[in-house]
Write a protein that holds these residues in place. Sequence first.
Motif, PDB file in Angstrom:
ATOM      1  N   ILE A   1      46.625  41.288  52.695  1.00 14.68           N
ATOM      2  CA  ILE A   1      46.992  41.815  51.108  1.00 14.68           C
ATOM      3  C   ILE A   1      46.639  41.433  49.973  1.00 14.68           C
ATOM      4  N   GLU A   2      46.941  41.647  49.445  1.00 16.20           N
ATOM      5  CA  GLU A   2      47.360  41.460  48.035  1.00 16.20           C
ATOM      6  C   GLU A   2      48.334  42.507  47.483  1.00 16.20           C
ATOM      7  N   TYR A   3      49.292  41.681  46.368  1.00 16.73           N
ATOM      8  CA  TYR A   3      51.186  42.342  46.106  1.00 16.73           C
ATOM      9  C   TYR A   3      50.508  42.002  44.661  1.00 16.73           C
ATOM     10  N   ALA A   4      51.857  43.141  44.340  1.00 17.54           N
ATOM     11  CA  ALA A   4      51.914  41.633  42.522  1.00 17.54           C
ATOM     12  C   ALA A   4      53.912  42.610  43.134  1.00 17.54           C
ATOM     13  N   ASN A   5      54.852  41.564  42.534  1.00 17.72           N
ATOM     14  CA  ASN A   5      55.657  42.209  42.766  1.00 17.72           C
ATOM     15  C   ASN A   5      56.966  41.271  41.556  1.00 17.72           C
TER      16      ASN A   5
END
Length: 273
Positions: A15-19
């Motif tokens: 899963i790719e994420y941006a925080n």
Amino acid sequence: MLLKKSIELGSINGIEYANGLVTFRNISLNVYCFAVDGVLIDTGSRSLKKELQPFLLESDIDQVVITHIHEDHSGGASVINKQRNLPIFIHEMSVRECETNPDYPLYRKIFWGKRKPFQAKPIGKSFSSRNSVWDVIETPGHAKDHLAFLNKQTGQLFSGDLFVNQKTKVILRDESIPTIIQSIKRLLTLNFDELYCSHAGFVKDGRVMLENKLEYLLELQYKIVALYKKGYSAKQIQDQLFKRKYPITKLSFGEWDSLHIITSVLKDTKLLI
């Protein structure tokens, strides 16, 4: 007012994420967007447009699903509307609201920016991604339109703002602890292996952590009712159970407060009219 903004990009369990993180003085607020199997889950805030835009525009996605209408989850949707023309889905009760200019308090506009109108469609009870079928689970309490998403093939559960942390200390004025309890119980009936939260990110031992949160809220609810029946006022109960005062309460002019935890419980049990 000087805000510090940053973005953390990464990948976990495919899963790719941006925080995205927004900080003012001693208050830091963050929000996650996730990209999985061609689906973007939540779009972040308008205030983080510059930081999030590469993730929103370059992620390998075919569609967008939004857990709820709050501006830190839907603020980037207009960017996708304008530049990618991908379908965006949300709870049917919020479709019309997406098309309007939102009205929410100034401090939220400062932290999260002012969400621009965008076009969205009702999400329904399920949706399909490239390789999976997802269940859409109604989980109100934090917001009336709040949804969670379960990838039935992988057992990955995206819980929006339902988890956040194990021990809730402050909530929004419109939130309901009893309703959140029922929503958590609903999620715990599902078969999931991994938990992803819009503010905590990947939650290790997610089912156990969600069970711990449920236990905490049930115990808290019991204490509130017991103190009220002994003659304590809502404010006195707050002084007993929540001795620490959090900066967000002052900053939000009381929109976030531990007092709302108590009043939501007493209203639900018909003790406070």
